[in-house]
Scaffold this active site. Structure first.
Site, PDB file in Angstrom:
ATOM      1  N   ASN A   2       0.866  -1.186   0.000  1.00 21.44           N
ATOM      2  CA  ASN A   2       0.000   0.000   0.000  1.00 21.44           C
ATOM      3  C   ASN A   2       0.902   1.236   0.000  1.00 21.44           C
ATOM      4  OD1 ASN A   2      -1.854   2.002   0.405  1.00 21.44           O
ATOM      5  ND2 ASN A   2      -2.419   1.390   2.491  1.00 21.44           N
ATOM      6  N   TRP A   3       0.992   1.848  -1.171  1.00 22.55           N
ATOM      7  CA  TRP A   3       1.896   2.996  -1.305  1.00 22.55           C
ATOM      8  C   TRP A   3       1.370   4.233  -0.573  1.00 22.55           C
ATOM      9  CZ3 TRP A   3       3.038   2.813  -7.310  1.00 22.55           C
ATOM     10  CH2 TRP A   3       3.858   1.722  -7.578  1.00 22.55           C
ATOM     11  N   LYS A   4       0.098   4.218  -0.212  1.00 23.61           N
ATOM     12  CA  LYS A   4      -0.547   5.408   0.381  1.00 23.61           C
ATOM     13  C   LYS A   4      -0.313   6.607  -0.560  1.00 23.61           C
ATOM     14  CE  LYS A   4      -0.093   3.234   4.840  1.00 23.61           C
ATOM     15  NZ  LYS A   4       0.053   3.352   6.271  1.00 23.61           N
ATOM     16  N   HIS A  49      -9.490   1.535   5.147  1.00 21.26           N
ATOM     17  CA  HIS A  49      -8.187   1.676   5.814  1.00 21.26           C
ATOM     18  C   HIS A  49      -8.351   2.627   7.006  1.00 21.26           C
ATOM     19  CE1 HIS A  49      -4.019   2.660   6.595  1.00 21.26           C
ATOM     20  NE2 HIS A  49      -3.708   1.576   5.914  1.00 21.26           N
ATOM     21  N   GLU A 102      -6.647   4.970   8.036  1.00 22.21           N
ATOM     22  CA  GLU A 102      -6.409   6.391   7.731  1.00 22.21           C
ATOM     23  C   GLU A 102      -7.638   7.008   7.077  1.00 22.21           C
ATOM     24  OE1 GLU A 102      -2.811   5.619   5.564  1.00 22.21           O
ATOM     25  OE2 GLU A 102      -1.848   5.035   7.447  1.00 22.21           O
ATOM     26  N   GLU A 117      -5.143  -4.691  10.722  1.00 20.78           N
ATOM     27  CA  GLU A 117      -4.080  -3.712  10.924  1.00 20.78           C
ATOM     28  C   GLU A 117      -4.313  -2.971  12.242  1.00 20.78           C
ATOM     29  OE1 GLU A 117      -2.269  -2.540   6.817  1.00 20.78           O
ATOM     30  OE2 GLU A 117      -3.829  -1.122   7.333  1.00 20.78           O
ATOM     31  N   GLY A 138       3.035   2.258  10.762  1.00 21.05           N
ATOM     32  CA  GLY A 138       4.037   3.314  10.583  1.00 21.05           C
ATOM     33  C   GLY A 138       4.795   3.669  11.840  1.00 21.05           C
ATOM     34  N   SER A 169       3.786  -2.190  10.188  1.00 18.75           N
ATOM     35  CA  SER A 169       5.252  -2.303  10.315  1.00 18.75           C
ATOM     36  C   SER A 169       5.794  -3.665   9.881  1.00 18.75           C
ATOM     37  CB  SER A 169       5.699  -1.956  11.744  1.00 18.75           C
ATOM     38  OG  SER A 169       5.345  -0.628  12.068  1.00 18.75           O
ATOM     39  N   GLY A 229       2.909  -0.990   4.206  1.00 19.11           N
ATOM     40  CA  GLY A 229       3.072   0.406   3.823  1.00 19.11           C
ATOM     41  C   GLY A 229       4.531   0.702   3.499  1.00 19.11           C
ATOM     42  N   GLY A 230       5.231   1.267   4.466  1.00 17.70           N
ATOM     43  CA  GLY A 230       6.605   1.759   4.279  1.00 17.70           C
ATOM     44  C   GLY A 230       7.529   0.799   3.551  1.00 17.70           C
TER      45      GLY A 230
HETATM   46  O1  LIG Z   1      -1.150   0.861   6.938  1.00 16.55           O
HETATM   47  C1  LIG Z   1      -0.414  -0.007   6.533  1.00 16.55           C
HETATM   48  C2  LIG Z   1      -0.680  -0.713   5.263  1.00 16.55           C
HETATM   49  O2  LIG Z   1      -1.965  -0.441   4.809  1.00 16.55           O
HETATM   50  C3  LIG Z   1       0.819  -0.373   7.270  1.00 16.55           C
HETATM   51  O3  LIG Z   1       1.770   0.622   7.087  1.00 16.55           O
HETATM   52  P1  LIG Z   1       3.278   0.354   7.570  1.00 16.55           P
HETATM   53  O4  LIG Z   1       3.705  -0.950   6.942  1.00 16.55           O
HETATM   54  O5  LIG Z   1       4.052   1.536   7.052  1.00 16.55           O
HETATM   55  O6  LIG Z   1       3.238   0.259   9.061  1.00 16.55           O
END
Ligand SMILES: O=C(CO)COP(=O)(O)O
Length: 252
Positions: free
Chosen positions: A9-11, A95, A97, A167, A173, A213, A234-235
């Site tokens: 997930n590149w966000k 999600h 967010e 999640e 993050g 993470s 994500g990251g």
């Molecule tokens: O929200 C996430 C994937 O949708 C997780 O993000 P991280 O892997 O950066 O913690």
């Protein structure tokens, strides 16, 4: 046996040249294995070019959100029909967010889940608790409610084809991963909840990812558990090499 699904997930990251360079780099290296599915969840403006680049390959392209309506006066929104028309295969829904910053609710997630199936899109439904909820021992109640509401009204077959991403919000993050035991415990309970609202057979087919993470150094342990069938990352999904290592982990 359930296959592993690894989704990056590149966000809200990357400009077009970075997005296309990533896919050019990755696309030929995704393992040719039926055991793992690799997905990039990209921002809307890149979906068209990424779908074109990944046509006929093992790499799938997902959107990070969509509206539930077919069309209409919803300025700035993207409809399920638009995603289907582009050739997008998956869509991330609910999600944390989006729940936190964009007023996504269990009700809108449920409408979107139905809309996704109507347009042949596989929903990746995100659920998870806050740190306060975890500390107050409310994790399972909260997550069970989110799962039940998201799946309300779906047929057993649709439920079986839904991907759930667990999640925990405190792990996103932050560098804090839930231990593989804790993450698996919640994922196993999610499967139990699905069993209660559908059938055992259906629940056994549902892919449940963990997210928060996840990185190449901790994914093996997470995937070695009984009920974690993949990761929403994500990251660590932003760099091609790291993304490929995560996908590779799904083949073991
Ligand atoms: O929200 C996430 C994937 O949708 C997780 O993000 P991280 O892997 O950066 O913690």
């Amino acid at each position: 046996m359930r296959k592993k699904v690894i989704a990056g997930n590149w966000k809200m990251n990357k400009v077009l040249s970075e997005a296309t360079a990533f896919v050019d780099d990755v696309v030929g290296k995704v393992p040719n294995s039926d055991q793992v599915e690799a997905i990039v969840c990209a921002p809307f403006p890149y979906l068209s070019s990424l779908v074109e680049k990944t046509n006929g390959t093992k790499l799938r392209v997902a959107a990070q959100n969509m509206h539930f309506e077919e069309n209409g006066a919803f300025t700035g929104e993207v409809s399920p029909a638009m995603l289907q028309d582009l050739g997008v295969t998956h869509v991330v829904l609910g999600h944390s967010e989006r729940r936190e910053y964009f007023a996504e609710t269990d009700e809108t997630v449920n409408k979107k889940t139905h809309a996704a199936f109507k347009h042949d899109l596989t929903p990746i439904v995100c659920v998870g608790e806050t740190l306060e909820q975890r500390e107050a021992n409310q994790t399972m109640d909260h997550v069970a409610t989110q799962v039940k509401k998201a799946l309300e009204g779906l047929s057993d077959e649709q439920v079986a084809n839904t991907i759930i991403a667990y999640e925990p919000i405190w792990a996103i993050g932050t560098g804090k991963t839930a231990s593989s035991e804790d993450a698996n415990e919640v994922c196993a309970q999610i499967r139990q909840v699905i069993k209660e609202v559908t059938t055992e057979d259906t629940a056994e087919k549902v892919v449940i990812q963990y997210g928060g993470s996840v990185k190449p150094s901790n994914i093996d342990e997470l995937l070695a558990t009984s009920d974690i069938d993949g990761a929403l990352v994500g990251g660590a999904s932003l760099e091609a090499e790291s993304f490929l290592q995560l996908v590779e982990a799904g083949t073991k």
